[in-house]
Design a protein around this motif. Structure first.
Motif, PDB file in Angstrom:
ATOM      1  N   MET A  54       0.599  -1.361   0.064  1.00 19.47           N
ATOM      2  CA  MET A  54      -0.038  -0.193   0.027  1.00 19.47           C
ATOM      3  C   MET A  54       0.867   1.261   0.169  1.00 19.47           C
ATOM      4  N   LEU A  55       0.505   2.291  -0.632  1.00 26.39           N
ATOM      5  CA  LEU A  55       1.294   3.453  -1.065  1.00 26.39           C
ATOM      6  C   LEU A  55       0.627   4.494   0.122  1.00 26.39           C
ATOM      7  N   ASP A  56       1.986   5.172   0.584  1.00 27.85           N
ATOM      8  CA  ASP A  56       1.383   6.039   1.799  1.00 27.85           C
ATOM      9  C   ASP A  56       1.515   7.710   0.949  1.00 27.85           C
ATOM     10  N   ARG A  57       1.161   8.495   1.797  1.00 24.83           N
ATOM     11  CA  ARG A  57       1.216  10.072   1.229  1.00 24.83           C
ATOM     12  C   ARG A  57       2.626  10.342   0.736  1.00 24.83           C
ATOM     13  N   ILE A  58       3.791   9.918   1.184  1.00 21.01           N
ATOM     14  CA  ILE A  58       5.150   9.962   0.935  1.00 21.01           C
ATOM     15  C   ILE A  58       5.230   9.382  -0.317  1.00 21.01           C
ATOM     16  N   ASP A  59       4.901   8.134  -0.641  1.00 20.89           N
ATOM     17  CA  ASP A  59       5.188   7.529  -1.767  1.00 20.89           C
ATOM     18  C   ASP A  59       4.306   8.226  -2.904  1.00 20.89           C
ATOM     19  N   TYR A  60       3.139   8.591  -2.575  1.00 15.14           N
ATOM     20  CA  TYR A  60       2.426   9.527  -3.675  1.00 15.14           C
ATOM     21  C   TYR A  60       3.154  10.828  -3.913  1.00 15.14           C
ATOM     22  N   ALA A  61       3.719  11.406  -2.976  1.00 10.76           N
ATOM     23  CA  ALA A  61       4.397  12.597  -3.162  1.00 10.76           C
ATOM     24  C   ALA A  61       5.781  12.479  -3.982  1.00 10.76           C
ATOM     25  N   LEU A  62       6.310  11.318  -3.756  1.00 13.32           N
ATOM     26  CA  LEU A  62       7.723  10.937  -4.806  1.00 13.32           C
ATOM     27  C   LEU A  62       7.010  10.760  -6.040  1.00 13.32           C
ATOM     28  N   LEU A  63       6.002   9.882  -6.191  1.00 14.50           N
ATOM     29  CA  LEU A  63       5.307   9.584  -7.559  1.00 14.50           C
ATOM     30  C   LEU A  63       4.868  10.964  -8.329  1.00 14.50           C
ATOM     31  N   ARG A  64       4.229  11.710  -7.642  1.00 15.73           N
ATOM     32  CA  ARG A  64       3.904  13.040  -8.071  1.00 15.73           C
ATOM     33  C   ARG A  64       5.254  13.868  -8.668  1.00 15.73           C
ATOM     34  N   LEU A  65       6.244  13.895  -7.818  1.00 16.09           N
ATOM     35  CA  LEU A  65       7.383  14.445  -8.347  1.00 16.09           C
ATOM     36  C   LEU A  65       8.006  13.989  -9.377  1.00 16.09           C
ATOM     37  N   LEU A  66       8.123  12.385  -9.733  1.00  8.86           N
ATOM     38  CA  LEU A  66       8.912  11.707 -10.517  1.00  8.86           C
ATOM     39  C   LEU A  66       8.191  11.937 -11.945  1.00  8.86           C
ATOM     40  N   ARG A  67       6.653  11.933 -11.823  1.00  8.12           N
ATOM     41  CA  ARG A  67       5.955  11.944 -12.950  1.00  8.12           C
ATOM     42  C   ARG A  67       5.892  13.351 -13.628  1.00  8.12           C
ATOM     43  N   LYS A  68       6.380  14.410 -12.909  1.00  6.61           N
ATOM     44  CA  LYS A  68       6.436  15.844 -13.594  1.00  6.61           C
ATOM     45  C   LYS A  68       8.000  15.786 -14.050  1.00  6.61           C
ATOM     46  N   ASN A  69       8.921  15.005 -13.180  1.00  8.40           N
ATOM     47  CA  ASN A  69      10.140  15.422 -13.714  1.00  8.40           C
ATOM     48  C   ASN A  69      10.997  14.154 -13.079  1.00  8.40           C
ATOM     49  N   ALA A  70      11.205  13.218 -14.061  1.00  4.19           N
ATOM     50  CA  ALA A  70      11.745  11.937 -13.863  1.00  4.19           C
ATOM     51  C   ALA A  70      13.256  11.962 -13.632  1.00  4.19           C
ATOM     52  N   ARG A  71      13.869  13.076 -13.925  1.00  6.65           N
ATOM     53  CA  ARG A  71      15.276  13.465 -13.813  1.00  6.65           C
ATOM     54  C   ARG A  71      15.516  14.021 -12.397  1.00  6.65           C
ATOM     55  N   LEU A  72      14.663  14.319 -11.569  1.00  7.46           N
ATOM     56  CA  LEU A  72      14.787  14.949 -10.351  1.00  7.46           C
ATOM     57  C   LEU A  72      15.756  14.162  -9.557  1.00  7.46           C
ATOM     58  N   PRO A  73      16.984  14.859  -9.194  1.00  7.25           N
ATOM     59  CA  PRO A  73      17.861  14.388  -8.436  1.00  7.25           C
ATOM     60  C   PRO A  73      17.353  13.853  -7.150  1.00  7.25           C
ATOM     61  N   ASN A  74      17.748  12.775  -6.357  1.00  3.90           N
ATOM     62  CA  ASN A  74      17.271  12.187  -5.193  1.00  3.90           C
ATOM     63  C   ASN A  74      17.334  13.155  -4.047  1.00  3.90           C
ATOM     64  N   LYS A  75      18.309  14.047  -3.940  1.00  2.00           N
ATOM     65  CA  LYS A  75      18.383  14.801  -3.041  1.00  2.00           C
ATOM     66  C   LYS A  75      17.041  15.959  -3.180  1.00  2.00           C
ATOM     67  N   ASP A  76      16.744  16.343  -4.171  1.00  2.00           N
ATOM     68  CA  ASP A  76      15.664  17.304  -4.468  1.00  2.00           C
ATOM     69  C   ASP A  76      14.107  16.444  -4.131  1.00  2.00           C
ATOM     70  N   LEU A  77      14.169  15.221  -4.486  1.00  2.00           N
ATOM     71  CA  LEU A  77      13.155  14.418  -4.085  1.00  2.00           C
ATOM     72  C   LEU A  77      12.982  14.499  -2.406  1.00  2.00           C
ATOM     73  N   ALA A  78      13.861  14.249  -1.961  1.00  2.00           N
ATOM     74  CA  ALA A  78      14.218  14.069  -0.376  1.00  2.00           C
ATOM     75  C   ALA A  78      13.581  15.467   0.472  1.00  2.00           C
TER      76      ALA A  78
END
Length: 155
Positions: free
Chosen positions: A1-25
């Motif tokens: 089951m995905l939680d709100r953090i997973d969804y936030a990560l997915l939203r960010l990656l969907r908009k920009n799959a090249r976003l660096p990990n430090k920016d995702l965090a």
């Protein structure tokens, strides 16, 4: 089951799959190691299926796009699966959808021009005995929606 953090990560990656990990965090308020582990877990669980480059159609010779609706004459697992494989093997097919309703498949195609579309539809669809009917609709504009639907259970 995905939680709100997973969804936030997915939203960010969907908009920009090249976003660096430090920016995702940083954007999700978690540690970089946690972001890295969550993204890895979602890849392993086949929630994240891949990363894609959005390419300007004109840059690769696509001057015309269309949606081709295809209705099969008969239905069997072998015919449907075979036609699906046929579509996926055509370089002009940008995406294909197996659908319910009056038609069986929708094929999003990209071609050079109207003559290429005519020749392609004749060869790829009308010359196949399992195809009973096709209808072609020109696409004037295409833009992918980068937003995700709301998280289930979120208010």
């Amino acid at each position: 089951m995905l939680d709100r953090i997973d969804y936030a990560l997915l939203r960010l990656l969907r908009k920009n799959a090249r976003l660096p990990n430090k920016d995702l965090a940083e954007k999700t308020g978690i540690a970089p190691s946690t972001a890295l582990e969550r993204v890895r877990r979602m890849r392993e669980a086949r929630i994240l299926l891949g990363y894609h480059a959005e390419i300007a159609p004109e840059a690769i010779g696509i001057g015309l796009q269309a949606m081709v609706s295809v209705r099969l004459a008969r239905h069997s697992r072998a015919l449907v699966d075979g036609f699906h494989r046929h579509l996926l093997g055509l370089p002009e097919v940008l995406a294909c959808y197996h659908v319910a309703g009056a038609d069986d498949f929708l094929a999003h195609v990209g071609v050079r021009d109207s003559e290429h579309l005519r020749q392609f539809t004749l060869a790829a669809f009308t010359e196949r005995e399992e195809v009973a009917h096709i209808e072609t609709r020109l696409i004037f504009e295409f833009q992918r929606n980068v937003d995700l639907p709301p998280q289930p259970g979120a208010d």
